[in-house]
Enzyme design. Structure first.
Site, PDB file in Angstrom:
ATOM      1  N   CYS A 120       0.834  -1.215   0.000  1.00  0.00           N
ATOM      2  CA  CYS A 120       0.000   0.000   0.000  1.00  0.00           C
ATOM      3  C   CYS A 120       0.862   1.257   0.000  1.00  0.00           C
ATOM      4  O   CYS A 120       0.672   2.152  -0.841  1.00  0.00           O
ATOM      5  CB  CYS A 120      -0.962  -0.030   1.180  1.00  0.00           C
ATOM      6  SG  CYS A 120      -0.207  -0.518   2.747  1.00  0.00           S
TER       7      CYS A 120
HETATM    8  N1  LIG Z   1      -4.641  -3.976   5.028  1.00  0.00           N
HETATM    9  C1  LIG Z   1      -4.078  -3.290   4.036  1.00  0.00           C
HETATM   10  O1  LIG Z   1      -4.268  -2.066   3.900  1.00  0.00           O
HETATM   11  C2  LIG Z   1      -3.184  -3.986   3.039  1.00  0.00           C
HETATM   12  C3  LIG Z   1      -2.763  -3.276   1.917  1.00  0.00           C
HETATM   13  C4  LIG Z   1      -1.920  -3.914   0.979  1.00  0.00           C
HETATM   14  C5  LIG Z   1      -1.522  -5.208   1.192  1.00  0.00           C
HETATM   15  N2  LIG Z   1      -1.932  -5.878   2.311  1.00  0.00           N
HETATM   16  C6  LIG Z   1      -1.469  -7.263   2.475  1.00  0.00           C
HETATM   17  O2  LIG Z   1      -2.530  -8.129   2.111  1.00  0.00           O
HETATM   18  C7  LIG Z   1      -2.506  -9.305   2.943  1.00  0.00           C
HETATM   19  C8  LIG Z   1      -3.848  -9.417   3.656  1.00  0.00           C
HETATM   20  O3  LIG Z   1      -4.028  -8.245   4.442  1.00  0.00           O
HETATM   21  P1  LIG Z   1      -5.337  -7.961   5.315  1.00  0.00           P
HETATM   22  O4  LIG Z   1      -5.191  -6.596   5.857  1.00  0.00           O
HETATM   23  O5  LIG Z   1      -6.541  -8.321   4.547  1.00  0.00           O
HETATM   24  O6  LIG Z   1      -5.107  -9.034   6.494  1.00  0.00           O
HETATM   25  P2  LIG Z   1      -6.132  -9.572   7.586  1.00  0.00           P
HETATM   26  O7  LIG Z   1      -7.256  -8.610   7.732  1.00  0.00           O
HETATM   27  O8  LIG Z   1      -5.326  -9.892   8.780  1.00  0.00           O
HETATM   28  O9  LIG Z   1      -6.676 -10.935   6.923  1.00  0.00           O
HETATM   29  C9  LIG Z   1      -5.861 -12.054   6.771  1.00  0.00           C
HETATM   30  C10 LIG Z   1      -6.631 -13.176   6.099  1.00  0.00           C
HETATM   31  O10 LIG Z   1      -5.802 -14.343   6.034  1.00  0.00           O
HETATM   32  C11 LIG Z   1      -6.470 -15.447   6.671  1.00  0.00           C
HETATM   33  N3  LIG Z   1      -5.427 -16.254   7.323  1.00  0.00           N
HETATM   34  C12 LIG Z   1      -4.597 -15.887   8.318  1.00  0.00           C
HETATM   35  N4  LIG Z   1      -3.726 -16.884   8.588  1.00  0.00           N
HETATM   36  C13 LIG Z   1      -4.028 -17.897   7.739  1.00  0.00           C
HETATM   37  C14 LIG Z   1      -3.508 -19.186   7.515  1.00  0.00           C
HETATM   38  N5  LIG Z   1      -2.478 -19.647   8.227  1.00  0.00           N
HETATM   39  N6  LIG Z   1      -4.065 -19.938   6.553  1.00  0.00           N
HETATM   40  C15 LIG Z   1      -5.106 -19.482   5.829  1.00  0.00           C
HETATM   41  N7  LIG Z   1      -5.651 -18.269   5.983  1.00  0.00           N
HETATM   42  C16 LIG Z   1      -5.118 -17.496   6.931  1.00  0.00           C
HETATM   43  C17 LIG Z   1      -7.456 -14.814   7.632  1.00  0.00           C
HETATM   44  O11 LIG Z   1      -8.542 -15.673   7.853  1.00  0.00           O
HETATM   45  P3  LIG Z   1      -8.792 -16.479   9.205  1.00  0.00           P
HETATM   46  O12 LIG Z   1      -8.452 -15.562  10.337  1.00  0.00           O
HETATM   47  O13 LIG Z   1     -10.215 -16.856   9.134  1.00  0.00           O
HETATM   48  O14 LIG Z   1      -7.897 -17.653   9.112  1.00  0.00           O
HETATM   49  C18 LIG Z   1      -7.898 -13.601   6.822  1.00  0.00           C
HETATM   50  O15 LIG Z   1      -8.835 -14.009   5.846  1.00  0.00           O
HETATM   51  C19 LIG Z   1      -1.312  -9.118   3.892  1.00  0.00           C
HETATM   52  O16 LIG Z   1      -0.193  -9.762   3.377  1.00  0.00           O
HETATM   53  C20 LIG Z   1      -1.124  -7.612   3.915  1.00  0.00           C
HETATM   54  O17 LIG Z   1       0.203  -7.233   4.208  1.00  0.00           O
HETATM   55  C21 LIG Z   1      -2.773  -5.301   3.238  1.00  0.00           C
END
Ligand SMILES: NC(=O)c1ccc[n+]([C@@H]2O[C@H](COP(=O)([O-])OP(=O)(O)OC[C@H]3O[C@@H](n4cnc5c(N)ncnc54)[C@H](OP(=O)(O)O)[C@@H]3O)[C@@H](O)[C@H]2O)c1
Length: 335
Positions: A149
Site C-alpha cells: 500500500c
Molecule cells: N490492510 C491493508 O491495507 C493492506 C494493503 C496492501 C496489502 N496488504 C497485504 O494483504 C494481505 C492481507 O491483508 P489484510 O489486511 O486483509 O489481512 P487480515 O485482515 O489480517 O486478513 C488475513 C486473512 O488471512 C487469513 N489467514 C490468516 N492466517 C491464515 C492461515 N495460516 N491460513 C489461511 N488463511 C489465513 C485470515 O482468515 P482467518 O483468520 O479466518 O484464518 C484472513 O482471511 C497481507 O499480506 C497484507 O500485508 C494489506
C-alpha cells in the site's frame, strides 16, 4: 467467464475483493478460503453482504480446490509461498496481495521479512503489479505480486519524475501516513480506538519492510541516490497520504515536470494529477491515486493520496486481473 479462488478472503482486503468479484461481469463464481473462520457463512463475518451474497460458506484452506482459473491470496506474510508454487505449476493465474513475491532478491527476505525464501526462482518470474505505469500490461506473468500500500502511493508519485530527471536528484525524503486498517483485522493493542483516537505516531522508523520494495522499483527507472522513508499512523480507519521531498542539483521548470506526469498517466483511468495537494477524502473508497507536484528552486514536493484497502490492495489486484485477461481495466472497480 472465469472461476476465482480467494485465499484469505475474510480479512480487510478480502472484504473488498469479495465485493468486486461479486459484481464483476466476467466472474462466474468465486470461493472464499480461510483458516480460523472456515465453516462460517460469509454474512456472519460481513453482515453488510446480507441480501447481496447469500448462503456462501467459507471453505477451509486445507480443501483448496484446483477448479479455479484465478487465485487471489490475501494472507499474512510467509503464508503465500506455501500455496503459490503448486498453483503456478498448474498454470493458474495468481495475484498475491502480500509481500512474499514483491522483492526480486531472495536475500532481502531474511533481512526484512524474517524468513528464508523457498522459491526464489518465482521472484524473478513474477510481474510487479503497479498497474497504472505506462506500458504495464503487455507481458504480465501468471504470477503478479500486487504492490504494497505505501509503495503504491510512493511509486505512482515518484516514478515519472525518476524516469525523466534521475540525474538531477541528490536525495529523496518520503513521509507517509496510514489509517489503522493498513495493519489488517487481527487485534493489536496499539491500534485500539482508545490508543489511536486523537493521536499520531511514527512507527517502524528506519526499518519498514516497504523501504526495500520502494528502492528496488525506483532503481529500475535509474534512481541511484539517497532515499529515506518514514511511516506514521493516523487516527482514521483508512487511507494513505504521502509527502515526498526531492532535493535537486538544479531547478527544473514546473511545466517540464507536469508534462512528464500528464504523459505518463494519459492512458490510466485511475491516476489523477491535481492542481493542489490532494485530500484523503477525495480517494477513500475508490481505486484512484491523486497526485500534486510543486517545485520551488531546487526542491520538488509531491503529495499523493490513496485508499490503502482499494488502490493499495484489492482494487489494484482486480485491475491486475483485468489487465491479465485484456479486459477493460476499470471493470468492477470504478466506485
Ligand atoms: N490492510 C491493508 O491495507 C493492506 C494493503 C496492501 C496489502 N496488504 C497485504 O494483504 C494481505 C492481507 O491483508 P489484510 O489486511 O486483509 O489481512 P487480515 O485482515 O489480517 O486478513 C488475513 C486473512 O488471512 C487469513 N489467514 C490468516 N492466517 C491464515 C492461515 N495460516 N491460513 C489461511 N488463511 C489465513 C485470515 O482468515 P482467518 O483468520 O479466518 O484464518 C484472513 O482471511 C497481507 O499480506 C497484507 O500485508 C494489506
Amino acid at each position: 467467464m472465469i472461476s476465482v479462488g480467494l485465499i484469505g478472503g475474510t480479512g480487510y482486503t478480502g472484504k473488498y475483493l469479495i465485493k468486486f468479484l461479486h459484481r464483476h461481469t466476467f466472474v462466474e463464481d468465486f470461493s472464499v478460503y480461510a483458516n480460523r473462520s472456515s465453516g462460517k457463512y460469509l454474512n456472519e463475518l460481513f453482515p453488510e453482504f446480507s441480501g447481496i451474497i447469500e448462503n456462501k460458506k467459507i471453505e477451509n484452506i486445507m480443501n483448496l480446490s484446483d477448479k479455479h482459473d484465478v487465485y487471489f491470496l490475501a494472507l499474512p506474510h510467509g503464508e503465500s509461498v506455501k500455496y503459490v508454487p503448486s498453483l503456478i505449476e498448474q498454470n493458474k493465474k495468481v495475484i498475491d496481495l502480500g509481500g512474499d513475491f514483491r522483492l526480486d532478491d531472495k536475500e532481502l527476505y531474511d533481512t526484512w521479512y524474517g524468513f528464508k525464501h523457498s522459491v526464489p526462482e518465482l521472484l524473478l518470474k513474477k510481474t510487479y503489479g503497479l498497474a497504472d505505469i505506462s506500458g504495464y500490461g503487455k507481458n504480465v506473468s501468471n504470477l503478479v505480486a500486487n504492490p504494497g500500500c505505501y509503495p503504491t502511493s510512493v511509486l505512482l508519485a515518484l516514478i515519472p519524475f525518476v524516469k525523466s530527471f534521475s540525474e538531477f536528484i541528490n536525495g529523496i525524503c518520503i513521509v507517509s501516513y496510514s489509517g489503522t486498517s493498513g495493519a489488517g483485522r487481527t487485534a493489536k493493542e496499539e491500534l485500539l480506538l482508545s490508543e489511536m483516537d486523537g493521536n499520531v505516531k511514527a512507527y517502524n522508523v528506519n526499518k519498514h519492510r516497504h523501504y526495500p520494495e520502494i528502492k528496488q522499483e525506483l532503481m529500475k527507472y535509474g534512481f541511484d541516490s539517497y532515499l529515506n522513508f518514514t511511516t506514521h499512523l493516523l487516527p482514521v480507519e483508512r487511507g494513505i497520504y504521502t509527502t515526498i521531498s526531492i532535493h535537486l542539483s538544479q531547478s527544473i521548470p514546473a511545466k517540464n515536470i507536469s508534462d512528464v506526469y500528464f504523459d505518463e498517466y494519459s492512458k490510466s483511468g485511475f491516476v489523477r494529477i491535481r492542481n493542489k495537494p490532494p485530500e484523503l477524502k477525495w480517494v477513500v473508497n475508490t481505486n484512484f491515486c491523486d497526485i500534486n507536484i510543486s517545485v520551488n528552486e531546487n526542491t520538488a514536493i509531491i503529495t499523493s493520496a490513496i485508499d490503502n484497502l482499494i488502490k493499495g490492495a484489492s482494487g489494484q489486484a482486480i485491475q491486475n486481473m483485468n489487465k491479465m485477461f485484456g479486459w477493460d481495466e476499470a471493470l468492477s472497480i470504478l466506485c
